[in-house]
Design an enzyme around this catalytic site. Sequence first.
Site, PDB file in Angstrom:
ATOM      1  N   SER A   1     -24.961  13.035   6.196  1.00 22.27           N
ATOM      2  CA  SER A   1     -25.589  13.420   4.930  1.00 22.27           C
ATOM      3  C   SER A   1     -27.013  13.939   5.065  1.00 22.27           C
ATOM      4  CB  SER A   1     -25.563  12.238   3.973  1.00 22.27           C
ATOM      5  OG  SER A   1     -26.331  11.184   4.500  1.00 22.27           O
TER       6      SER A   1
ATOM      7  N   HIS B   1     -18.827  13.004   1.935  1.00 24.94           N
ATOM      8  CA  HIS B   1     -19.553  14.257   1.655  1.00 24.94           C
ATOM      9  C   HIS B   1     -18.687  15.492   1.892  1.00 24.94           C
ATOM     10  CE1 HIS B   1     -23.635  13.170   0.515  1.00 24.94           C
ATOM     11  NE2 HIS B   1     -23.577  12.183   1.390  1.00 24.94           N
TER      12      HIS B   1
ATOM     13  N   LYS C   1     -18.811  11.286  -5.636  1.00 22.73           N
ATOM     14  CA  LYS C   1     -19.555  12.507  -5.306  1.00 22.73           C
ATOM     15  C   LYS C   1     -18.827  13.720  -5.910  1.00 22.73           C
ATOM     16  CE  LYS C   1     -22.256  10.657  -1.555  1.00 22.73           C
ATOM     17  NZ  LYS C   1     -21.852   9.498  -0.731  1.00 22.73           N
TER      18      LYS C   1
HETATM   19  C1  PLP Z   1     -22.046   8.079  -0.524  1.00 26.11           C
HETATM   20  C2  PLP Z   1     -21.403   7.534   0.672  1.00 26.11           C
HETATM   21  C3  PLP Z   1     -20.776   6.287   0.668  1.00 26.11           C
HETATM   22  C4  PLP Z   1     -20.834   5.360  -0.512  1.00 26.11           C
HETATM   23  O1  PLP Z   1     -19.956   5.755  -1.517  1.00 26.11           O
HETATM   24  P1  PLP Z   1     -19.859   4.876  -2.829  1.00 26.11           P
HETATM   25  O2  PLP Z   1     -18.510   5.162  -3.371  1.00 26.11           O
HETATM   26  O3  PLP Z   1     -20.968   5.326  -3.719  1.00 26.11           O
HETATM   27  O4  PLP Z   1     -20.015   3.451  -2.427  1.00 26.11           O
HETATM   28  C5  PLP Z   1     -20.125   5.867   1.805  1.00 26.11           C
HETATM   29  N1  PLP Z   1     -20.094   6.630   2.919  1.00 26.11           N
HETATM   30  C6  PLP Z   1     -20.703   7.834   2.964  1.00 26.11           C
HETATM   31  C7  PLP Z   1     -20.637   8.647   4.210  1.00 26.11           C
HETATM   32  C8  PLP Z   1     -21.382   8.319   1.845  1.00 26.11           C
HETATM   33  O5  PLP Z   1     -21.997   9.501   1.910  1.00 26.11           O
END
Ligand code: PLP
Length: 415
Positions: free
Chosen positions: A190, A218, A249
């Site tokens: 990220s 992502h 996301k």
């Molecule tokens: C955003 C993210 C998470 C967390 O996701 P949530 O559903 O908000 O808990 C986990 N792993 C990665 C790689 C992320 O970018």
Amino acid sequence: MVYSDKAKSYFGETLNQIQSQGLFKEERFICSPQAASIDVEYPQGAPQKKVLNFCANNYLGLSSHPEVVQAAREGLDTRGYGLSSVRFICGTQDIHRTLEQKLSEFLGTEDTILFASCMDANAGVFDVVLDKEDAMIADRLVHASIVDGMRLCKAQLFNYKHSNMAHLEEKLRESQECRFRLIITDGVFSMDGDIAKLDEICNLAEKYDAMVLVDDSHSTGFMGKHGRGTHEHCGVLGRIDLITTTLGKALGGASGGCVSGRKELVELCRQRARPYLFSNTIPPVIVAAAIKVIELISKTTDRRDKLEANTLYFRKEMTQRGFDIREGVHPIAPIMLYNAKLAQDMARDLYAEGIYVIGFAFPVVPQGQARIRVQLSAAHEREDIDKAIAAFTKIGQKYNILGKKKDEIIKLYGL
Ligand SMILES: *Cc1c(COP(=O)(O)O)cnc(C)c1O
């Protein structure tokens, strides 16, 4: 007294330290739905300001899409607000099963299990699949939720240098005695927006008889021709044993996550994953809306195509104007500034220009690699992106960094 003066001053002092180290995270209030254009109150108490949002994970612009909102409403009307139960007692509705099936179809996997978040999915999955005699072999830059999930698992931990396949192979050789081995990586990382070398990882996994887990938070919804994720982008559909990902996301952005992959492993999660067994079911509103999201993105690739075009356009134009952007094809476009204060100052000035972006510095990124992380969305129109580029150019000129490479920026501002 339970909360003693000693405790109060200790915790107060900890907060002061966070502040003095420049690590204090201030929250900004958005007074509108999540979208390309949002109303923000910042600093607290200031009048609301309309800004273009370039820091959300709203990759497909579905967070406030009318059809998604409508589906959520229907979910509320037909299945109620909450279930007051975990899944295995009385918290599973027909729509939970539907969503799991649709996710499996979309991701190209055998089965899927929902969790309250991807954080929960990662907290549960390792402890279910692996035991003392097994090994976890993880990229050094995996997401914090994977780090925590691995801590909860008794398997032996190996790390390989970020995306370094020779080092991964070394670790695979070192761990040859273990019963099962799981290679663990983010699909997209990220902070840089770089993509895991899944084709090479799968080849190594096959050569050394290891399984592969990819956290595709992502990527799900937009990477690859049909938006299935990095496994599609890298041409390894069907070769990834476990995918964890989020609904928080690109897929509408509310909340929820899942583990998707081999049938037996998913079923075992249903039997044993602790965040699944001991935390409440996902509310029907979110499930109904997520089903709609999968329908929308399965019907047409228009949104991921637009996101791809926006990303290429922004990256190309910004490069031409002389910004130092980490190369890549992902809608995370890191504008490298190296100096932490420079990144903060530029982000603040961009906000004044109506462009909402965030400066990232240590410890979120390595020391001396401060940046502004821009995130493109299918919700952005060309004119939004042009406004952002114009504002960046104006502020870039003010700080005299256009056309300057790493060394020159560091010479001007230090690290
Ligand atoms: C955003 C993210 C998470 C967390 O996701 P949530 O559903 O908000 O808990 C986990 N792993 C990665 C790689 C992320 O970018």
